[in-house]
Design an enzyme around this catalytic site. Structure first.
Site, PDB file in Angstrom:
ATOM      1  N   ASP A   1     -30.344  87.203 -23.013  1.00 53.64           N
ATOM      2  CA  ASP A   1     -29.921  86.376 -24.147  1.00 53.64           C
ATOM      3  C   ASP A   1     -30.586  84.993 -24.173  1.00 53.64           C
ATOM      4  OD1 ASP A   1     -28.355  88.417 -25.099  1.00 53.64           O
ATOM      5  OD2 ASP A   1     -26.467  87.620 -24.320  1.00 53.64           O
TER       6      ASP A   1
ATOM      7  N   GLN B   1     -23.781  97.445 -21.801  1.00 53.12           N
ATOM      8  CA  GLN B   1     -22.403  97.335 -22.319  1.00 53.12           C
ATOM      9  C   GLN B   1     -21.659  98.666 -22.242  1.00 53.12           C
ATOM     10  OE1 GLN B   1     -22.772  95.626 -26.225  1.00 53.12           O
ATOM     11  NE2 GLN B   1     -23.641  93.710 -25.437  1.00 53.12           N
TER      12      GLN B   1
ATOM     13  N   ARG C   1     -29.107  84.016 -32.266  1.00 50.42           N
ATOM     14  CA  ARG C   1     -30.158  83.576 -31.330  1.00 50.42           C
ATOM     15  C   ARG C   1     -31.495  83.346 -32.054  1.00 50.42           C
ATOM     16  NH1 ARG C   1     -26.944  83.110 -27.200  1.00 50.42           N
ATOM     17  NH2 ARG C   1     -25.525  84.823 -26.761  1.00 50.42           N
TER      18      ARG C   1
HETATM   19  O1  LIG Z   1     -21.840  92.695 -21.610  1.00 52.32           O
HETATM   20  C1  LIG Z   1     -22.035  91.703 -22.317  1.00 52.32           C
HETATM   21  O2  LIG Z   1     -21.132  90.860 -22.569  1.00 52.32           O
HETATM   22  C2  LIG Z   1     -23.384  91.492 -22.893  1.00 52.32           C
HETATM   23  C3  LIG Z   1     -24.450  92.243 -22.445  1.00 52.32           C
HETATM   24  C4  LIG Z   1     -25.835  92.080 -22.938  1.00 52.32           C
HETATM   25  O3  LIG Z   1     -26.151  93.171 -23.787  1.00 52.32           O
HETATM   26  P1  LIG Z   1     -27.077  94.427 -23.362  1.00 52.32           P
HETATM   27  O4  LIG Z   1     -26.495  95.023 -22.141  1.00 52.32           O
HETATM   28  O5  LIG Z   1     -26.992  95.330 -24.542  1.00 52.32           O
HETATM   29  O6  LIG Z   1     -28.461  93.893 -23.127  1.00 52.32           O
HETATM   30  C5  LIG Z   1     -25.983  90.778 -23.724  1.00 52.32           C
HETATM   31  O7  LIG Z   1     -27.181  90.791 -24.456  1.00 52.32           O
HETATM   32  C6  LIG Z   1     -24.834  90.560 -24.662  1.00 52.32           C
HETATM   33  O8  LIG Z   1     -24.983  89.331 -25.340  1.00 52.32           O
HETATM   34  C7  LIG Z   1     -23.519  90.470 -23.940  1.00 52.32           C
HETATM   35  C1  LIG Z   2     -26.591  90.481 -28.179  1.00 50.03           C
HETATM   36  C2  LIG Z   2     -25.582  89.628 -28.166  1.00 50.03           C
HETATM   37  O1  LIG Z   2     -24.266  89.966 -28.268  1.00 50.03           O
HETATM   38  P1  LIG Z   2     -23.583  91.386 -28.532  1.00 50.03           P
HETATM   39  O2  LIG Z   2     -24.457  92.460 -27.959  1.00 50.03           O
HETATM   40  O3  LIG Z   2     -22.270  91.295 -27.834  1.00 50.03           O
HETATM   41  O4  LIG Z   2     -23.425  91.512 -30.024  1.00 50.03           O
HETATM   42  C3  LIG Z   2     -25.852  88.181 -27.982  1.00 50.03           C
HETATM   43  O5  LIG Z   2     -24.881  87.416 -27.814  1.00 50.03           O
HETATM   44  O6  LIG Z   2     -27.006  87.738 -28.017  1.00 50.03           O
END
Ligand SMILES: O=C(O)C1=C[C@@H](OP(=O)(O)O)[C@@H](O)[C@H](O)C1
Ligand SMILES: C=C(OP(=O)(O)O)C(=O)O
Length: 430
Positions: A309, A166, A384
């Site tokens: 996820d 992210q 989750r």
């Molecule tokens: O970029 C995104 O929208 C997301 C990236 C993932 O996180 P990480 O990159 O921290 O694994 C995922 O787990 C999260 O639910 C959403």
């Molecule tokens: C980790 C998750 O979301 P976020 O990181 O955006 O809180 C998720 O949707 O499982």
């Protein structure tokens, strides 16, 4: 609110998948960053997508919505000078907006979930933004976070990918708007790499040009770009649907989930391959996954980083396999809404599952005869965990009581309605 899950041997019926959370947050953001009016069709309606919707409005986007769409007039590269933003418990929304907030003079992100998002780390993004000349006050890399921006500088930028993708996505949204061209270098092993594919897909749809190396370790981003106003259609959500498909896999079932594109860039579409590897009878064609479960599952080995996820749902299915399964390369599950290794496995053990953890892996000794159940489950503020324990509860001998199951609304408010429509015995209790 708490919820009781009772043993449910059979599931039957069809549902439309919820809309993708990750695409909704991205489309709302690029629409807000555009000059002009964009439309997002079939957006997700959940706490996380609502957080993005609320925050972009506060930053100056104008939104009109009806049943099927949101029409957004963007603020371009000039967000309004807001003082405070509250993203609820939404990690991706926080990280993306931390980058965008660096275009504002002084914004504080408040800590409204001290026991969940309030515990998650943001240091890698903070360090990258500081390197771009942004001043940031924080609590050891955690919320509340105050960003004193104004004029972040592009150029040579580096960001660690070791904890979350992210942070990199956040920089990819910001850098096209900067004066300078940027070159982003990713340090360490990039986690959740497939999600960057979703970010790049959305940026390209928004008319943004980025040159990415094939391993996603380097990105060349020309500056002074403008996001274009466009129409977007949100696809169905694999991470949420993974729990429904796992529920169908552990029961005797005839379940169809529609709106799940075969060619999606969502890594969590691997739930279909993993269930097939586990010998669950299913077909995937024309956007519909059709599971005809017989309750029998084979154990599996899987690199969970490819489908971060969906791992909890996969583990829930493996709890009933006739052997030992292993999910590896999943350390970053520890940095989510809760520690999705230690906290999740503790809850599974309460239900009677035989599971073990490593720093970066989950081992599941399947119990095809079913679990004892009869336990009270702590949701750990994690949608989750709630969905996965519900799957497990369907095949326990005694009911599970899931405390604070309303946190499922972070991504999938209709989850229990959908399960009930398929015949699951789930009931809210006060
Ligand atoms: O970029 C995104 O929208 C997301 C990236 C993932 O996180 P990480 O990159 O921290 O694994 C995922 O787990 C999260 O639910 C959403
Ligand atoms: C980790 C998750 O979301 P976020 O990181 O955006 O809180 C998720 O949707 O499982």
């Amino acid at each position: 609110m708490d919820l009781i899950v009772r043993p449910t041997p059979e599931l039957n019926g069809e549902i439309g998948a919820l809309s993708s959370k990750n695409y909704t947050t991205r489309y709302l953001l690029v629409a807000a960053l555009a000059e002009g009016t964009s439309t997002v069709y079939y957006p997700a309606h959940s706490e996380d997508s609502d957080a993005m919707r609320r925050c972009i409005q506060e930053l100056g986007a104008v939104l009109e919505e009806d049943e099927e769409k949101i029409v957004i007039t963007g603020f371009g590269g000039r967000p309004r000078d807001v003082k405070e933003l509250n993203v609820g418990n939404a990690g991706a929304v926080l990280r993306f907006l931390m980058a965008i907030a660096s275009l504002c003079p002084d914004v504080t992100f408040v800590n409204s979930y001290p026991d969940s998002l309030g515990k998650r780390p943001h240091s890698d993004l903070i360090v990258a933004l500081e390197g771009m000349g942004v001043q940031i006050e924080h609590q050891d890399g955690k919320l509340p976070i105050r960003i004193k921006g104004g004029k972040p500088e592009g150029g040579q930028i580096s960001v660690s990918g070791e904890v979350s993708s992210q942070y990199l996505s956040a920089l990819l949204f910001l850098t096209p708007l900067l004066e300078e061209d940027s070159e982003i270098t990713v340090l360490g092993d990039l986690k959740s790499k497939v999600v960057i594919g979703q970010t790049l897909e959305v940026l390209e749809q928004a008319g943004i040009q980025i040159d990415a190396s094939s391993d996603y370790s380097r990105f060349r981003v020309p500056g002074r770009q403008a996001y274009q106003a466009k129409n977007y259609t949100v696809q169905g959500d694999y991470p949420g649907s993974a729990a429904i498909l796992a529920a169908a896999a552990v029961t005797k079932s005839d379940v169809k989930v529609h709106r799940l594109m075969e060619k999606s860039k969502q890594g969590e579409r691997a739930i279909v391959d993993v269930l097939q590897m586990m010998d669950v009878p299913l077909k995937h064609q024309d956007g519909t996954v059709h599971v005809t479960g017989n309750g029998r599952l084979r154990p599996v080995e899987f690199d969970g980083d490819a489908a971060t996820d969906a791992v909890l749902a996969m583990v829930a299915a493996a709890v009933f396999a006739d052997g030992t399964s292993r999910f590896y390369n999943v350390e970053n599950l520890r940095y989510k809404e809760c520690d999705r290794i230690t906290d999740y496995l503790n809850e599974l053990k309460k239900a009677g599952a035989k599971v073990e953890e490593g720093r970066s892996e989950i081992i599941v000794h399947g119990r095809p005869g079913g679990l004892e159940g009869g336990a009270t489950i702590n949701a750990h503020f994690d949608h989750r965990v709630i969905m996965a324990l519900t799957v497990v509860g369907l095949r326990c001998k005694e009911p599970l009581l899931i405390k604070d199951a309303h946190h499922v609304a972070k991504s999938y408010p209709q989850f229990f309605d959908h399960l009930q429509a398929l015949g699951a015995s789930v009931e809210w209790v006060k």
